[in-house]
Design a protein around this motif. Structure first.
Motif, PDB file in Angstrom:
ATOM      1  N   ILE A   7       0.829  -1.097  -0.096  1.00 46.26           N
ATOM      2  CA  ILE A   7      -0.182   0.011   0.065  1.00 46.26           C
ATOM      3  C   ILE A   7       0.949   1.390  -0.127  1.00 46.26           C
ATOM      4  N   HIS A   8       1.948   1.101   0.753  1.00 50.15           N
ATOM      5  CA  HIS A   8       2.812   2.314   0.629  1.00 50.15           C
ATOM      6  C   HIS A   8       3.427   2.633  -0.808  1.00 50.15           C
ATOM      7  N   ASN A  56     -12.303   1.961  -4.650  1.00 45.76           N
ATOM      8  CA  ASN A  56     -13.753   2.185  -5.433  1.00 45.76           C
ATOM      9  C   ASN A  56     -13.361   1.828  -6.967  1.00 45.76           C
ATOM     10  N   VAL A  57     -12.563   0.916  -7.410  1.00 46.02           N
ATOM     11  CA  VAL A  57     -12.518   0.516  -8.726  1.00 46.02           C
ATOM     12  C   VAL A  57     -12.477  -0.838  -9.009  1.00 46.02           C
ATOM     13  N   ASP A  58     -12.540  -1.310 -10.103  1.00 46.61           N
ATOM     14  CA  ASP A  58     -12.887  -2.529 -10.503  1.00 46.61           C
ATOM     15  C   ASP A  58     -11.495  -3.482 -10.460  1.00 46.61           C
ATOM     16  N   VAL A  59     -11.679  -4.502  -9.803  1.00 46.55           N
ATOM     17  CA  VAL A  59     -10.655  -5.480  -9.520  1.00 46.55           C
ATOM     18  C   VAL A  59      -9.831  -5.726 -10.734  1.00 46.55           C
ATOM     19  N   SER A  60     -10.262  -5.624 -11.900  1.00 47.29           N
ATOM     20  CA  SER A  60      -9.526  -5.943 -13.131  1.00 47.29           C
ATOM     21  C   SER A  60      -8.438  -4.979 -13.260  1.00 47.29           C
ATOM     22  N   GLN A  61      -8.507  -3.728 -12.576  1.00 46.46           N
ATOM     23  CA  GLN A  61      -7.825  -2.694 -12.655  1.00 46.46           C
ATOM     24  C   GLN A  61      -6.306  -2.600 -11.835  1.00 46.46           C
ATOM     25  N   ILE A  62      -6.333  -3.890 -10.949  1.00 50.88           N
ATOM     26  CA  ILE A  62      -5.313  -4.201  -9.876  1.00 50.88           C
ATOM     27  C   ILE A  62      -4.563  -5.394 -10.096  1.00 50.88           C
ATOM     28  N   SER A  63      -3.466  -5.265 -10.514  1.00 49.42           N
ATOM     29  CA  SER A  63      -2.385  -6.461 -10.912  1.00 49.42           C
ATOM     30  C   SER A  63      -1.442  -6.416  -9.680  1.00 49.42           C
ATOM     31  N   GLU A  91      -8.488   9.812 -12.027  1.00 52.62           N
ATOM     32  CA  GLU A  91      -8.775   8.442 -11.625  1.00 52.62           C
ATOM     33  C   GLU A  91      -7.882   7.530 -12.051  1.00 52.62           C
ATOM     34  N   LEU A  92      -7.651   6.210 -11.250  1.00 51.76           N
ATOM     35  CA  LEU A  92      -6.798   5.265 -11.488  1.00 51.76           C
ATOM     36  C   LEU A  92      -7.252   4.329 -12.775  1.00 51.76           C
ATOM     37  N   GLY A  93      -6.299   4.459 -13.687  1.00 56.21           N
ATOM     38  CA  GLY A  93      -6.498   3.666 -15.006  1.00 56.21           C
ATOM     39  C   GLY A  93      -6.306   2.078 -14.535  1.00 56.21           C
ATOM     40  N   ASN A  94      -4.939   2.080 -14.184  1.00 53.25           N
ATOM     41  CA  ASN A  94      -4.803   0.573 -13.808  1.00 53.25           C
ATOM     42  C   ASN A  94      -3.426   0.719 -12.970  1.00 53.25           C
ATOM     43  N   LEU A  95      -3.259  -0.447 -11.948  1.00 52.35           N
ATOM     44  CA  LEU A  95      -1.870  -0.448 -10.889  1.00 52.35           C
ATOM     45  C   LEU A  95      -1.447  -1.790 -11.440  1.00 52.35           C
ATOM     46  N   ASP A  96      -0.035  -1.779 -11.758  1.00 55.89           N
ATOM     47  CA  ASP A  96       0.661  -3.063 -11.806  1.00 55.89           C
ATOM     48  C   ASP A  96       1.928  -3.116 -10.564  1.00 55.89           C
ATOM     49  N   SER A  97       1.855  -4.112  -9.749  1.00 59.07           N
ATOM     50  CA  SER A  97       2.795  -4.061  -8.673  1.00 59.07           C
ATOM     51  C   SER A  97       3.251  -5.508  -8.421  1.00 59.07           C
ATOM     52  N   LYS A 142      -7.300 -11.924  -2.750  1.00 52.95           N
ATOM     53  CA  LYS A 142      -8.000 -11.198  -1.554  1.00 52.95           C
ATOM     54  C   LYS A 142      -7.338  -9.807  -1.609  1.00 52.95           C
ATOM     55  N   MET A 143      -6.044  -9.724  -1.740  1.00 52.87           N
ATOM     56  CA  MET A 143      -5.401  -8.555  -1.858  1.00 52.87           C
ATOM     57  C   MET A 143      -5.890  -7.643  -2.833  1.00 52.87           C
ATOM     58  N   GLN A 144      -6.039  -8.206  -4.120  1.00 51.42           N
ATOM     59  CA  GLN A 144      -6.817  -7.473  -5.184  1.00 51.42           C
ATOM     60  C   GLN A 144      -8.329  -6.677  -4.761  1.00 51.42           C
TER      61      GLN A 144
END
Length: 159
Positions: A43-44, A123-130, A92-98, A113-115
């Motif tokens: 998260i940091h 408050n985004v779709d889980v598909s935006q979180i890698s 707005e967040l487009g996507n996150l890659d981590s 579960k993290m995603q």
């Protein structure tokens, strides 16, 4: 429309008698992340990436570890405040890659579960979180079990 990219990195020492929070969830482990907050390295890194995308400095500027009110704070609160800052600037967040670097425990079973948790907080779709996880093949402070690190890259869109 204006898109911007941000990159974040964070590292924490691992020690016994601390909980291991990664991506907003508690992971069972013999060692946990040492930090002023709950030590959630992922998260940091995400907060730094979001703030960096808009040239808004870093997590330590907005949430300093010298602030006693932030001692032990749930990092999901920091992420929620960070995404509010981004939205106030019209993005707005487009996507996150981590990527999380940790020798042990294995994170693969916890990634869905993290995603879900991060998507809910932002408050985004889980598909935006890698989220990806890797070890360092027993090399360096991560490989020796002394620490944990995380990298995050975000794309944000001006809406």
């Amino acid at each position: 429309m204006s898109i911007r990219i941000g990159m974040g990195y964070d590292v924490h020492q691992l020690a016994e008698n601390y909980e291991l929070w990664i991506g907003g969830i508690n992971i069972p482990s013999e060692k946990g992340s040492v930090g002023h907050s709950d030590g959630d390295v992922l998260i940091h890194a995400i907060c730094d990436a979001l703030l960096g995308a808009l040239n808004l400095r870093d997590i330590g500027f907005h949430f300093p570890d010298t602030d006693p009110e932030l001692k032990g704070i749930d990092s999901k609160i920091l992420l929620k405040k960070t995404i509010q800052i981004i939205r106030e600037k019209g993005y707005e967040l487009g996507n996150l890659d981590s990527t999380v670097c940790l020798q042990y425990p294995k994170l693969n079973p916890h990634i869905p579960k993290m995603q879900e948790t991060l998507a809910e907080v932002m408050n985004v779709d889980v598909s935006q979180i890698s989220i990806k996880a890797t070890t360092t093949e027993r090399m360096g402070f991560v490989g020796e079990g002394k620490g944990i690190s995380a990298y995050a890259t975000v794309l944000v869109d001006n809406v």
